[in-house]
Design an enzyme around this catalytic site. Sequence first.
Site, PDB file in Angstrom:
ATOM      1  N   SER A   1      12.943   7.452  -6.598  1.00 28.25           N
ATOM      2  CA  SER A   1      12.226   6.262  -6.128  1.00 28.25           C
ATOM      3  C   SER A   1      10.719   6.444  -6.153  1.00 28.25           C
ATOM      4  CB  SER A   1      12.692   5.878  -4.724  1.00 28.25           C
ATOM      5  OG  SER A   1      12.538   6.958  -3.829  1.00 28.25           O
ATOM      6  N   LEU A   2      10.226   7.568  -5.638  1.00 23.19           N
ATOM      7  CA  LEU A   2       8.781   7.804  -5.662  1.00 23.19           C
ATOM      8  C   LEU A   2       8.270   7.879  -7.098  1.00 23.19           C
ATOM      9  CD1 LEU A   2       8.399  10.459  -2.800  1.00 23.19           C
ATOM     10  CD2 LEU A   2       7.708   8.055  -2.732  1.00 23.19           C
TER      11      LEU A   2
ATOM     12  N   SER B   1       0.818  -1.222   0.000  1.00 23.80           N
ATOM     13  CA  SER B   1       0.000   0.000   0.000  1.00 23.80           C
ATOM     14  C   SER B   1       0.847   1.267   0.000  1.00 23.80           C
ATOM     15  CB  SER B   1      -0.923   0.010   1.224  1.00 23.80           C
ATOM     16  OG  SER B   1      -0.172  -0.009   2.428  1.00 23.80           O
TER      17      SER B   1
ATOM     18  N   GLU C   1      19.051  18.286  -5.396  1.00 19.62           N
ATOM     19  CA  GLU C   1      19.599  17.174  -4.621  1.00 19.62           C
ATOM     20  C   GLU C   1      20.810  16.590  -5.328  1.00 19.62           C
ATOM     21  OE1 GLU C   1      16.798  14.273  -3.325  1.00 19.62           O
ATOM     22  OE2 GLU C   1      15.554  15.711  -2.247  1.00 19.62           O
TER      23      GLU C   1
ATOM     24  N   HIS D   1      19.332   1.896   2.685  1.00 22.07           N
ATOM     25  CA  HIS D   1      18.225   2.773   2.315  1.00 22.07           C
ATOM     26  C   HIS D   1      17.339   2.243   1.201  1.00 22.07           C
ATOM     27  CE1 HIS D   1      16.061   6.522   1.924  1.00 22.07           C
ATOM     28  NE2 HIS D   1      16.466   6.704   0.683  1.00 22.07           N
TER      29      HIS D   1
ATOM     30  N   ARG E   1      25.255   9.275  -4.225  1.00 23.94           N
ATOM     31  CA  ARG E   1      25.143   8.741  -2.870  1.00 23.94           C
ATOM     32  C   ARG E   1      26.235   7.736  -2.514  1.00 23.94           C
ATOM     33  NH1 ARG E   1      18.558   8.028  -2.122  1.00 23.94           N
ATOM     34  NH2 ARG E   1      18.168  10.214  -1.593  1.00 23.94           N
TER      35      ARG E   1
ATOM     36  N   HIS F   1      22.104   5.333   2.225  1.00 24.31           N
ATOM     37  CA  HIS F   1      21.937   6.780   2.288  1.00 24.31           C
ATOM     38  C   HIS F   1      23.067   7.350   3.145  1.00 24.31           C
ATOM     39  CE1 HIS F   1      20.249  10.751   2.824  1.00 24.31           C
ATOM     40  NE2 HIS F   1      19.340  10.461   1.906  1.00 24.31           N
TER      41      HIS F   1
ATOM     42  N   GLY G   1      12.820  13.808   1.175  1.00 26.15           N
ATOM     43  CA  GLY G   1      13.341  14.783   0.225  1.00 26.15           C
ATOM     44  C   GLY G   1      12.356  15.222  -0.826  1.00 26.15           C
TER      45      GLY G   1
ATOM     46  N   ARG H   1      20.922   4.602  -7.552  1.00 23.31           N
ATOM     47  CA  ARG H   1      19.723   5.390  -7.861  1.00 23.31           C
ATOM     48  C   ARG H   1      19.951   6.885  -7.689  1.00 23.31           C
ATOM     49  NH1 ARG H   1      15.796   7.514  -4.674  1.00 23.31           N
ATOM     50  NH2 ARG H   1      16.389   6.329  -2.807  1.00 23.31           N
TER      51      ARG H   1
ATOM     52  N   LYS I   1       0.561  -5.414   4.511  1.00 14.95           N
ATOM     53  CA  LYS I   1       1.157  -6.154   5.626  1.00 14.95           C
ATOM     54  C   LYS I   1       0.727  -5.620   6.989  1.00 14.95           C
ATOM     55  CE  LYS I   1       5.784  -7.547   7.219  1.00 14.95           C
ATOM     56  NZ  LYS I   1       7.221  -7.557   6.854  1.00 14.95           N
TER      57      LYS I   1
END
Length: 537
Positions: free
Chosen positions: A389-390, A28, A129, A349, A291, A246, A63, A384, A50
Amino acid sequence: MKDENHYLIPWYKDKLDVYHTEVLILGSGIAGLYAAIKLNPKFDVTVLTKMEIMASNTEHAQGGIAVALNNGDSPQFHYDDTINAGAGLVNKKAAMILAEKGPECVTELIQLGTKFDTNCQNQLDFAMEGAHGKHRVLHAQGDATGWEIERTLVEVVQSQNISVKENYYLVDIVKNQKQEACGTLVYNHVDKKLELWLAKAIIMATGGLGQMYKYTTNPSVATGDGIAAAYRAGAELMDMEFMQFHPTALQIPGAPSFLISEAVRGEGAILINACNERFMENIPRKELAPRDVVSRAIWEQMQTGTVFLDFSTIGKTRVEQRFPGIHKTCLEYGVDITSEPVPVGPAAHYLMGGIRTDEYGQTNIPNLYACGECACNGVHGANRLASNSLLDGLVFAATISEHITAKITEISHIDDIQTDHFITDKEQASPADIESLRKDLKELFWNKVGIIRDNAGLIEARAMLNMLKEKFEPRCYIEELELGNMLTLGSIIIMAALEREESRGAHFRRDYPKADECWQKHSVIKRGDKHVCYVSI
């Protein structure tokens, strides 16, 4: 514990309650809920999660979300930065889809009700970033971007009456006689029973496995359950050696590894060592290097003393306005970031690897899809790009929904369920102390399969992991099922890390410290494989 088993625990279909839905989504977070919203008008959709619906990595993202919507930016620029950060291992087709489809998906997110921060001209405020060449990171409530996105998607899902079942733990994927995924075995934690859910299409959006490490920014749910279940069902796993650390998590004794966003360094915060020296000064892009570069630099400094993140260059008012969550959390542990530097260090991370998919979320198992952190189509390569990621979860949830709409099949009948790998009945003794075993695993991975690796440490880790496996066989308790999955995935990560004899992105070998063109390829592992296979980028 035997890795070759198709199922994690014994179960028998004639003893289970059976439920049906057209599309079954596991997870979710942003990927699972956005997929549900995109598919809901056309299909009967059920989301199994879960824990509570808000409990995911999405909620913890600070971020922001990277997207080429700012003046002077473009999908091509975003694509280029994604390629450059990925250390030569990015799937270029997937990266172009991410960059080009991102603006459309984020615009829809805004239309659904997500309230991103704006500047004094009432225009979207874009942050900078690490490894980005443009200000393109949208944020919300300063440093609560993930929470705001999750809030929006939950409200939409609830308003559309999409069926969401909380406290349902994924145990395994089941297949029919044609070797197609046709459902899942789940543990209903509320009613304390196993259930079988059959569906025309199954979408894995179960997140990552950061809990395998002693220090992690991930919530407690991130134990790799979906990835391990897919592996047992015969799905290919790709790039499992690439775990992103991270660079800046809170490092205070007794405090959790709370994430201190990359956006802090984007606003001007600097890293200093125990001698009050700015040690990133001579590294290209300084604190905004990729990173993996920043994490290793901090790790090296930590061998001789504490590393700090200094906010003083930002200014008190800006810190309180832009990073209220970070400010509040650090205060709770005795550090006022507006007046003193905060101790930081790397933490596990984000998994760049995962269930191998194409650009439409398809796995090698018919009817089984994956998106978000549990999936790997190569879009992140070996490292990455911050805040991709989002966007990854959003964009590839959308491509999956388009593909399912065009190709959905029929729900299998219970009699069609594959039965050739069922485990026979046996008495199971209580396993060794789960808490102790889990602690040992996390320590092992942090020390031997972490930021800096080598052949001797990885071989030692493999031997110790095999010893841990011998100590227990999981029963139908969530803590034991989680540990079973973590042990399975641990073997896969070590195998992939051992065989990649180079350093690339997040995978750094001190005995092979350079990148090698011969290794510019993706690792692929499938249940039953004794060695890693490789495919070209």
